[in-house]
Scaffold this motif. Structure first.
Motif, mmCIF file in Angstrom:
data_model
loop_
_atom_site.group_PDB
_atom_site.id
_atom_site.type_symbol
_atom_site.label_atom_id
_atom_site.label_comp_id
_atom_site.label_asym_id
_atom_site.label_seq_id
_atom_site.Cartn_x
_atom_site.Cartn_y
_atom_site.Cartn_z
ATOM 1 N N VAL A 62 -5.168 -11.598 0.347
ATOM 2 C CA VAL A 62 -5.493 -10.181 0.508
ATOM 3 C C VAL A 62 -6.451 -9.980 1.677
ATOM 4 C CG1 VAL A 62 -6.541 -8.167 -0.602
ATOM 5 C CG2 VAL A 62 -5.035 -9.668 -1.923
ATOM 6 N N ALA A 63 -7.453 -10.834 1.810
ATOM 7 C CA ALA A 63 -8.423 -10.708 2.903
ATOM 8 C C ALA A 63 -7.756 -10.857 4.269
ATOM 9 C CB ALA A 63 -9.536 -11.738 2.744
ATOM 10 N N ASP A 64 -6.765 -11.735 4.362
ATOM 11 C CA ASP A 64 -6.039 -11.924 5.618
ATOM 12 C C ASP A 64 -5.230 -10.677 5.958
ATOM 13 O OD1 ASP A 64 -6.946 -14.614 5.764
ATOM 14 O OD2 ASP A 64 -5.344 -15.216 4.398
ATOM 15 N N THR A 65 -4.607 -10.098 4.941
ATOM 16 C CA THR A 65 -3.838 -8.872 5.136
ATOM 17 C C THR A 65 -4.763 -7.749 5.606
ATOM 18 O OG1 THR A 65 -2.267 -9.535 3.432
ATOM 19 C CG2 THR A 65 -2.302 -7.214 4.010
ATOM 20 N N CYS A 66 -5.953 -7.671 5.015
ATOM 21 C CA CYS A 66 -6.918 -6.633 5.397
ATOM 22 C C CYS A 66 -7.402 -6.841 6.831
ATOM 23 C CB CYS A 66 -8.076 -6.608 4.415
ATOM 24 S SG CYS A 66 -7.576 -6.037 2.772
ATOM 25 N N ALA A 67 -7.611 -8.088 7.234
ATOM 26 C CA ALA A 67 -8.009 -8.376 8.620
ATOM 27 C C ALA A 67 -6.896 -7.951 9.580
ATOM 28 C CB ALA A 67 -8.316 -9.866 8.782
ATOM 29 N N TRP A 68 -5.655 -8.191 9.192
ATOM 30 C CA TRP A 68 -4.512 -7.779 10.000
ATOM 31 C C TRP A 68 -4.463 -6.252 10.110
ATOM 32 C CZ3 TRP A 68 -0.089 -4.977 8.656
ATOM 33 C CH2 TRP A 68 0.932 -4.958 9.603
ATOM 34 N N LEU A 69 -4.735 -5.552 9.000
ATOM 35 C CA LEU A 69 -4.765 -4.086 9.030
ATOM 36 C C LEU A 69 -5.796 -3.581 10.037
ATOM 37 C CD1 LEU A 69 -4.541 -2.740 5.367
ATOM 38 C CD2 LEU A 69 -3.009 -2.243 7.265
ATOM 39 N N HIS A 70 -6.979 -4.203 10.040
ATOM 40 C CA HIS A 70 -8.009 -3.819 11.010
ATOM 41 C C HIS A 70 -7.501 -4.026 12.435
ATOM 42 C CE1 HIS A 70 -11.488 -2.704 8.640
ATOM 43 N NE2 HIS A 70 -11.269 -3.735 7.835
ATOM 44 N N ALA A 71 -6.817 -5.126 12.677
ATOM 45 C CA ALA A 71 -6.283 -5.417 14.009
ATOM 46 C C ALA A 71 -5.240 -4.389 14.432
ATOM 47 C CB ALA A 71 -5.689 -6.823 14.044
ATOM 48 N N GLN A 72 -4.570 -3.771 13.464
ATOM 49 C CA GLN A 72 -3.559 -2.748 13.755
ATOM 50 C C GLN A 72 -4.183 -1.358 13.863
ATOM 51 O OE1 GLN A 72 -0.491 -3.940 14.438
ATOM 52 N NE2 GLN A 72 -1.510 -5.876 13.969
ATOM 53 N N GLU A 73 -5.507 -1.289 13.798
ATOM 54 C CA GLU A 73 -6.259 -0.028 13.821
ATOM 55 C C GLU A 73 -5.915 0.850 12.619
ATOM 56 O OE1 GLU A 73 -5.540 1.662 17.708
ATOM 57 O OE2 GLU A 73 -6.892 0.232 18.653
ATOM 58 N N LEU A 74 -5.697 0.197 11.487
ATOM 59 C CA LEU A 74 -5.409 0.891 10.231
ATOM 60 C C LEU A 74 -6.408 0.471 9.154
ATOM 61 C CD1 LEU A 74 -1.521 0.509 10.380
ATOM 62 C CD2 LEU A 74 -2.804 2.646 10.595
ATOM 63 N N GLY A 75 -7.611 0.150 9.576
ATOM 64 C CA GLY A 75 -8.636 -0.357 8.678
ATOM 65 C C GLY A 75 -9.064 0.611 7.592
ATOM 66 N N ASP A 76 -8.808 1.918 7.771
ATOM 67 C CA ASP A 76 -9.204 2.872 6.736
ATOM 68 C C ASP A 76 -8.339 2.763 5.487
ATOM 69 O OD1 ASP A 76 -7.269 3.808 8.536
ATOM 70 O OD2 ASP A 76 -7.618 5.899 8.017
ATOM 71 N N HIS A 77 -7.293 1.953 5.526
ATOM 72 C CA HIS A 77 -6.435 1.746 4.352
ATOM 73 C C HIS A 77 -6.747 0.438 3.621
ATOM 74 C CE1 HIS A 77 -4.174 5.244 5.468
ATOM 75 N NE2 HIS A 77 -3.986 4.745 6.675
ATOM 76 N N VAL A 78 -7.754 -0.290 4.094
ATOM 77 C CA VAL A 78 -8.099 -1.596 3.524
ATOM 78 C C VAL A 78 -8.434 -1.490 2.036
ATOM 79 C CG1 VAL A 78 -9.891 -3.385 3.544
ATOM 80 C CG2 VAL A 78 -8.755 -2.737 5.658
ATOM 81 N N GLU A 79 -9.216 -0.500 1.645
ATOM 82 C CA GLU A 79 -9.622 -0.387 0.239
ATOM 83 C C GLU A 79 -8.414 -0.240 -0.678
ATOM 84 O OE1 GLU A 79 -12.570 -1.123 -1.017
ATOM 85 O OE2 GLU A 79 -13.107 -1.539 1.074
ATOM 86 N N SER A 80 -7.434 0.519 -0.259
ATOM 87 C CA SER A 80 -6.225 0.693 -1.061
ATOM 88 C C SER A 80 -5.439 -0.623 -1.158
ATOM 89 C CB SER A 80 -5.350 1.785 -0.446
ATOM 90 O OG SER A 80 -4.186 1.966 -1.195
ATOM 91 N N PHE A 81 -5.366 -1.358 -0.059
ATOM 92 C CA PHE A 81 -4.661 -2.638 -0.057
ATOM 93 C C PHE A 81 -5.373 -3.642 -0.963
ATOM 94 C CE2 PHE A 81 -2.100 -0.808 3.062
ATOM 95 C CZ PHE A 81 -1.105 -1.660 3.495
ATOM 96 N N LYS A 82 -6.722 -3.609 -0.960
ATOM 97 C CA LYS A 82 -7.483 -4.485 -1.844
ATOM 98 C C LYS A 82 -7.265 -4.097 -3.304
ATOM 99 C CE LYS A 82 -11.391 -5.599 1.174
ATOM 100 N NZ LYS A 82 -12.844 -5.359 1.353
ATOM 101 N N ALA A 83 -7.317 -2.794 -3.589
ATOM 102 C CA ALA A 83 -7.169 -2.311 -4.970
ATOM 103 C C ALA A 83 -5.824 -2.699 -5.561
ATOM 104 C CB ALA A 83 -7.351 -0.794 -5.018
ATOM 105 N N HIS A 84 -4.809 -2.795 -4.708
ATOM 106 C CA HIS A 84 -3.467 -3.145 -5.180
ATOM 107 C C HIS A 84 -3.100 -4.590 -4.864
ATOM 108 C CE1 HIS A 84 -2.558 0.895 -6.498
ATOM 109 N NE2 HIS A 84 -3.145 1.335 -5.398
ATOM 110 N N ALA A 85 -4.081 -5.387 -4.425
ATOM 111 C CA ALA A 85 -3.906 -6.824 -4.166
ATOM 112 C C ALA A 85 -2.707 -7.119 -3.268
ATOM 113 C CB ALA A 85 -3.792 -7.600 -5.480
ATOM 114 N N VAL A 86 -2.654 -6.432 -2.132
ATOM 115 C CA VAL A 86 -1.544 -6.635 -1.191
ATOM 116 C C VAL A 86 -1.828 -7.879 -0.360
ATOM 117 C CG1 VAL A 86 -0.190 -5.645 0.690
ATOM 118 C CG2 VAL A 86 -1.079 -4.162 -1.119
ATOM 119 N N ASP A 87 -1.121 -8.951 -0.688
ATOM 120 C CA ASP A 87 -1.234 -10.183 0.095
ATOM 121 C C ASP A 87 -0.095 -10.210 1.110
ATOM 122 O OD1 ASP A 87 0.988 -10.715 -1.462
ATOM 123 O OD2 ASP A 87 0.123 -12.434 -2.501
#
Length: 128
Positions: A62-87
């Motif tokens: 999940v943390a890797d996916t969230c880091a990738w989201l930040h790299a895509q300039e979509l970091g404001d969706h990280v909390e939702s990805f964490k809450a739903h355990a998106v790996d």
């Protein structure tokens, strides 16, 4: 609690005990600074973890996916990805409907941007 490991010779610091010395160093520095009348200084280093295997998103946590989201300039969706355990595996299988309904990404352009980035990931993963 660190596991006890015998080092030989005792005067040589092994990798297993390097963290113990690092933990003791700030306390020693702080004590010396206090004795000399100077304010203690603490230095904290923050290191971003690289994905498990950047070439294989299916291995991402999940943390890797969230880091990738930040790299895509979509970091404001990280909390939702964490809450739903998106790996990584789940990321590769996300649909636009899941992004909207489950993850709460309401902007159609942000969903499109995310779908395009996931498509690039899939292509790179399938055709290395």
């Amino acid at each position: 609690m660190p596991q006890a490991i015998a080092c030989s010779p005792p005067s040589v610091t092994c990798q297993a005990h390097a963290h113990e010395e690092a933990e003791a160093a700030p306390a020693t520095t702080a004590a010396a600074a206090t004795l000399s009348g100077a304010a203690p200084t603490v230095v904290v280093a923050v290191v971003a973890a690289a994905p498990v295997n950047p070439a294989d998103p299916s291995t991402w946590k999940v943390a890797d996916t969230c880091a990738w989201l930040h790299a895509q300039e979509l970091g404001d969706h990280v909390e939702s990805f964490k809450a739903h355990a998106v790996d990584g595996k789940l990321l590769l299988s996300l649909t636009e409907q899941e992004m909207y309904g489950t993850l709460g990404i309401v902007s159609p352009l942000r969903r499109k941007k995310l779908m395009m980035a996931i498509s690039e990931l899939r292509s790179a993963y399938m055709n290395p």
